[in-house]
Write a protein that holds these residues in place. Sequence first.
Motif, PDB file in Angstrom:
ATOM      1  N   GLN A 272       3.808  -6.366   4.815  1.00 32.53           N
ATOM      2  CA  GLN A 272       4.759  -7.465   4.816  1.00 32.53           C
ATOM      3  C   GLN A 272       6.174  -6.907   4.817  1.00 32.53           C
ATOM      4  N   SER A 273       6.942  -7.242   5.853  1.00 33.14           N
ATOM      5  CA  SER A 273       8.342  -6.814   5.924  1.00 33.14           C
ATOM      6  C   SER A 273       9.236  -8.031   5.763  1.00 33.14           C
ATOM      7  N   GLN A 274      10.531  -7.804   5.764  1.00 31.11           N
ATOM      8  CA  GLN A 274      11.466  -8.921   5.635  1.00 31.11           C
ATOM      9  C   GLN A 274      11.453  -9.818   6.858  1.00 31.11           C
ATOM     10  N   HIS A 275      10.833  -9.365   7.942  1.00 26.96           N
ATOM     11  CA  HIS A 275      10.735 -10.158   9.167  1.00 26.96           C
ATOM     12  C   HIS A 275       9.351 -10.770   9.345  1.00 26.96           C
TER      13      HIS A 275
ATOM     14  N   LEU B 281       9.062   0.402   3.769  1.00 22.14           N
ATOM     15  CA  LEU B 281       8.949  -0.304   2.493  1.00 22.14           C
ATOM     16  C   LEU B 281       9.731   0.443   1.422  1.00 22.14           C
ATOM     17  N   PRO B 282      10.356  -0.269   0.495  1.00 22.48           N
ATOM     18  CA  PRO B 282      11.190   0.399  -0.521  1.00 22.48           C
ATOM     19  C   PRO B 282      10.349   1.207  -1.498  1.00 22.48           C
ATOM     20  N   SER B 283      10.907   2.302  -1.972  1.00 21.49           N
ATOM     21  CA  SER B 283      10.221   3.131  -2.962  1.00 21.49           C
ATOM     22  C   SER B 283      10.563   2.719  -4.389  1.00 21.49           C
TER      23      SER B 283
ATOM     24  N   ASP C 224      12.635  -0.539  -6.995  1.00 16.91           N
ATOM     25  CA  ASP C 224      13.182  -1.885  -7.067  1.00 16.91           C
ATOM     26  C   ASP C 224      14.696  -1.812  -7.295  1.00 16.91           C
ATOM     27  N   PRO C 225      15.393  -2.971  -7.316  1.00 15.51           N
ATOM     28  CA  PRO C 225      16.856  -2.931  -7.470  1.00 15.51           C
ATOM     29  C   PRO C 225      17.338  -2.270  -8.752  1.00 15.51           C
ATOM     30  N   GLN C 226      16.463  -2.209  -9.788  1.00 15.44           N
ATOM     31  CA  GLN C 226      16.831  -1.547 -11.038  1.00 15.44           C
ATOM     32  C   GLN C 226      16.549  -0.055 -11.014  1.00 15.44           C
ATOM     33  N   GLY C 227      15.997   0.450  -9.900  1.00 13.37           N
ATOM     34  CA  GLY C 227      15.715   1.876  -9.771  1.00 13.37           C
ATOM     35  C   GLY C 227      14.334   2.288 -10.217  1.00 13.37           C
ATOM     36  N   ALA C 228      13.493   1.322 -10.642  1.00 15.81           N
ATOM     37  CA  ALA C 228      12.134   1.660 -11.085  1.00 15.81           C
ATOM     38  C   ALA C 228      11.232   1.870  -9.870  1.00 15.81           C
ATOM     39  N   THR C 229      10.396   2.901  -9.933  1.00 15.32           N
ATOM     40  CA  THR C 229       9.470   3.196  -8.843  1.00 15.32           C
ATOM     41  C   THR C 229       8.494   2.047  -8.637  1.00 15.32           C
ATOM     42  N   ILE C 230       8.286   1.654  -7.386  1.00 16.45           N
ATOM     43  CA  ILE C 230       7.334   0.593  -7.056  1.00 16.45           C
ATOM     44  C   ILE C 230       5.994   1.242  -6.703  1.00 16.45           C
ATOM     45  N   PRO C 231       4.920   0.947  -7.435  1.00 18.61           N
ATOM     46  CA  PRO C 231       3.608   1.488  -7.075  1.00 18.61           C
ATOM     47  C   PRO C 231       2.976   0.684  -5.947  1.00 18.61           C
ATOM     48  N   TYR C 232       2.301   1.365  -5.031  1.00 19.43           N
ATOM     49  CA  TYR C 232       1.654   0.717  -3.892  1.00 19.43           C
ATOM     50  C   TYR C 232       0.157   0.991  -3.918  1.00 19.43           C
ATOM     51  N   LEU C 233      -0.593   0.070  -3.306  1.00 18.71           N
ATOM     52  CA  LEU C 233      -2.034   0.210  -3.144  1.00 18.71           C
ATOM     53  C   LEU C 233      -2.394   0.006  -1.672  1.00 18.71           C
ATOM     54  N   LEU C 234      -3.515   0.603  -1.274  1.00 17.76           N
ATOM     55  CA  LEU C 234      -4.124   0.302   0.016  1.00 17.76           C
ATOM     56  C   LEU C 234      -5.301  -0.629  -0.235  1.00 17.76           C
ATOM     57  N   ARG C 235      -5.300  -1.770   0.436  1.00 19.47           N
ATOM     58  CA  ARG C 235      -6.386  -2.739   0.304  1.00 19.47           C
ATOM     59  C   ARG C 235      -7.113  -2.877   1.630  1.00 19.47           C
ATOM     60  N   VAL C 236      -8.356  -3.303   1.549  1.00 20.40           N
ATOM     61  CA  VAL C 236      -9.182  -3.457   2.751  1.00 20.40           C
ATOM     62  C   VAL C 236      -8.995  -4.851   3.317  1.00 20.40           C
ATOM     63  N   GLY C 237      -8.488  -4.929   4.544  1.00 13.98           N
ATOM     64  CA  GLY C 237      -8.460  -6.183   5.282  1.00 13.98           C
ATOM     65  C   GLY C 237      -7.258  -7.064   5.081  1.00 13.98           C
ATOM     66  N   ASN C 238      -6.905  -7.373   3.831  1.00  7.39           N
ATOM     67  CA  ASN C 238      -5.847  -8.353   3.597  1.00  7.39           C
ATOM     68  C   ASN C 238      -5.236  -8.122   2.215  1.00  7.39           C
ATOM     69  N   PRO C 239      -4.138  -8.850   1.886  1.00  9.83           N
ATOM     70  CA  PRO C 239      -3.444  -8.601   0.613  1.00  9.83           C
ATOM     71  C   PRO C 239      -4.282  -8.826  -0.630  1.00  9.83           C
ATOM     72  N   SER C 240      -5.357  -9.609  -0.512  1.00  9.91           N
ATOM     73  CA  SER C 240      -6.213  -9.850  -1.679  1.00  9.91           C
ATOM     74  C   SER C 240      -7.540  -9.112  -1.593  1.00  9.91           C
ATOM     75  N   GLY C 241      -7.683  -8.226  -0.606  1.00 10.35           N
ATOM     76  CA  GLY C 241      -8.926  -7.479  -0.454  1.00 10.35           C
ATOM     77  C   GLY C 241      -9.078  -6.412  -1.527  1.00 10.35           C
ATOM     78  N   PRO C 242     -10.275  -5.818  -1.635  1.00  9.30           N
ATOM     79  CA  PRO C 242     -10.479  -4.764  -2.638  1.00  9.30           C
ATOM     80  C   PRO C 242      -9.585  -3.571  -2.370  1.00  9.30           C
ATOM     81  N   HIS C 243      -9.020  -3.006  -3.429  1.00 14.43           N
ATOM     82  CA  HIS C 243      -8.130  -1.860  -3.232  1.00 14.43           C
ATOM     83  C   HIS C 243      -8.926  -0.568  -3.249  1.00 14.43           C
ATOM     84  N   LEU C 244      -8.429   0.418  -2.541  1.00 11.57           N
ATOM     85  CA  LEU C 244      -9.081   1.722  -2.462  1.00 11.57           C
ATOM     86  C   LEU C 244      -8.715   2.559  -3.678  1.00 11.57           C
ATOM     87  N   GLN C 245      -9.650   3.403  -4.102  1.00 12.63           N
ATOM     88  CA  GLN C 245      -9.388   4.314  -5.202  1.00 12.63           C
ATOM     89  C   GLN C 245      -8.437   5.406  -4.732  1.00 12.63           C
TER      90      GLN C 245
END
Length: 213
Positions: free
Chosen positions: A13-16, A43-45, A47-68
């Motif tokens: 998901q991007s701003q566009h 994608l940003p690394s 947030d605006p306060q400088g805290a690291t944003i953690p990311y996950l890889l999911r299968v198929g869609n935003p609510s799909g199971p995430h990979l280990q």
Amino acid sequence: MPPTNITITLHWQSQHGTRAANIVCEDSPPQTLIPILRAGCGLPSADPQGATIPYLLRVGNPSGPHLQNERPLSQQGISDGSHLWIGALRASPSSPRHCGVVLGEGGALLLPPMGVALTRRWLLDALALFHPDAYAHEMRLFDAGRSDYRFVSKQPHCRISMIAGVWQIHTERDDVATLHNNVPLIPQQPRPLSDGDTLQLGDAGPQVGVMLL
């Protein structure tokens, strides 16, 4: 033997709006791939306060199971043509708001909202608070060079803090070991915590537990 390559369709998901691209990537663990894919998607690394944003890889869609994070893609059923979604790990309304460190000898300290840096002194002070006799015994072992606490750094060994609404453990250190559920942390890569997780500070250091409320 170098990792083989897998061709996937990556969605994000991007701003566009929602974007997708076919990508050839190594059959590596997500913890290795995510920083590369995140940067490639713009994608940003942090947030605006400088805290690291953690990311996950999911299968198929935003609510799909995430990979280990620690297992290569192919070991998790990902093959050529698979669709993966990369997105930030966000807290749900029911996410725990409080985190505690549970000593091996018993007793737990709730952490302040900004989190805490775990050091040798912090752990020994906690031990002295809950178990004065065990603390005195540990000091004798330390003087004799046999205490497990000698493997814990006097400087910040690792940090536990809430990042993007989720309690995480992370480290900046590559000269000392921090094991989360027996898996070493990788510097600069925060890892989400779950209730009942175990942490070991140092290759042969003391173990503590994690309590989420």
